[in-house]
Write a protein that holds these residues in place. Structure first.
Motif: not given
Length: 391
Positions: A234, A249, A252-253
């Motif tokens: 990220v 983020e 989500r990853d």
């Protein structure tokens, strides 16, 4: 077009049916059995109450923290994504995800421990069995039978989504006696997917809430190798952005990585076991849906970290102790004077044990956090609460 393709998906047209025969056999609208199960959950009182029940933080001071309702919706989204990729029945998977936490009492696991203590002499308390008890006996919107009259596949999945129930407690034995659920066998893949979707959701979203509450930091999180690897990627993609912009983020990853791993590993397990039918799934003798061995080990490490740093944080421990005290004192008050309960509950309260204590536990288990706090204040007066409680 049906929302599943796999030969081992649960087929609503081959359902084992419902405990109570519904007159006419008709439907209100063009829905199959599992769609109706999902809709009955969504429209139920017990599902609505989840909006005021603790997920991790007890009565959190803030509108952005997760509660049981938002957690269940997030689990349903993840579960449905996995089910679609595997060709499973999405509606049954979604229904199981939405209903899986309905048996939780107020204040989450702290409330469960409080009721477990209160019912120690009367068989104890288990939130999973309480989910079935609620949906089969207590939440009763229909005029001719108790409960929501859900399909066998729905009830079986709720009972066994974490695997066979080898030593059922009193509540599970009771509902199994009403409608046998083959407790010693394995569940459908839809139920197995619902279980792993629950893990994926809370593993990741508890990070978000923990950071928001100031109990976790990125520096702590990257001590865990699995999280560190995702965080490195990220940061490489967005080197010019601040940490707070990158936490979503990261989450989500990680959700994407875990979902893809489950899909690939489950497909491999199904192929290796020669699975062709739902009966093959139940006869496989093991969990087919889940993480690969490598990710399963990484996830166990992650959970140990979260228990040490978040769930057992001093502030969380203080809030949990207060919550258990509230639940225990409510039970003692109602046991000494059942007339303190709501009128409809008083009317059905037995005077003999263990029915009396179990009935009182049913009443408390259905409470929201704020209702439990309000009733406790009415009985005992104002209570000094630790940081994290909001009336």
């Amino acid at each position: 077009m049906k929302g599943y393709q796999a030969s081992y998906a649960c087929d609503p047209n081959k359902s084992r049916g419902r405990q109570h025969v519904e007159p006419g056999g008709g439907t209100r609208g063009p829905r199959d059995a599992f769609q109706r199960d999902r809709d009955r959950i969504i429209h139920s009182i017990s599902f609505r109450r989840l909006r005021h029940k603790t997920q991790v933080f007890v009565q959190p001071d803030g509108d952005h923290y997760r509660v049981r309702l938002t957690h269940s919706l997030e689990v349903a989204q993840i579960g449905r994504t996995i089910a679609r990729a595997l060709g499973l029945n999405e509606d049954l998977t979604e229904a199981l995800c939405l209903a899986h936490d309905i048996g939780h009492p107020p204040f989450g696991h702290a409330g469960e421990e409080g009721l477990q203590t209160a019912l120690k002499a009367h068989g104890g308390f288990d939130h999973n069995a309480q989910t079935l008890r609620t949906l089969m006996l207590l939440d009763s919107p229909y005029p001719r039978w108790p409960g929501l009259n859900l399909s066998w596949e729905m009830l079986e999945g709720l009972a066994k989504h974490n695997g066979p129930v080898i030593d059922p407690g009193w509540a599970m034995r009771e509902v199994d006696g009403l409608y046998p659920l083959d407790l010693h066998g394995w569940s459908s893949l839809e139920a197995q997917v619902a279980a792993i979707a629950d893990d994926i959701a809370y593993d990741n979203h508890d990070i978000d809430d923990g950071i928001r509450a100031g109990l976790l930091s990125i520096d702590q999180l990257i001590e865990v190798p699995f999280v560190a690897a995702s965080w490195k990627q990220v940061r490489a993609r967005y080197p010019d952005l601040s940490v707070d912009r990158l936490v979503p983020e990261l989450i989500r990853d990680q959700i994407g990585l875990m979902v893809n791993d489950v899909i690939e590993n489950t497909r491999a397990n199904v192929a290796a076991a020669g699975i062709r039918t739902v009966e093959d799934v139940r006869a496989a003798g093991r969990m087919l849906g889940g993480f690969s061995p490598a990710l399963a080990e990484a996830e166990r490490h992650w959970k140990r970290f979260m228990y040490a740093t978040l769930y057992h944080h001093p502030r969380q421990i203080a809030a949990s102790a207060a919550a258990q005290k509230i639940v225990n004192e409510l039970f003692l008050a109602y046991h000494a004077n059942p007339a303190l309960m709501s009128d409809s509950w008083v009317a059905h309260c037995d005077t003999s044990e263990p029915d009396k204590s179990r009935h009182i536990a049913d009443f408390i288990a259905g409470m929201t956090d704020r209702y439990a706090l309000s009733r406790h204040s009415e009985i005992y007066g104002a209570t000094q609460l630790p940081e994290g409680f909001v009336l």
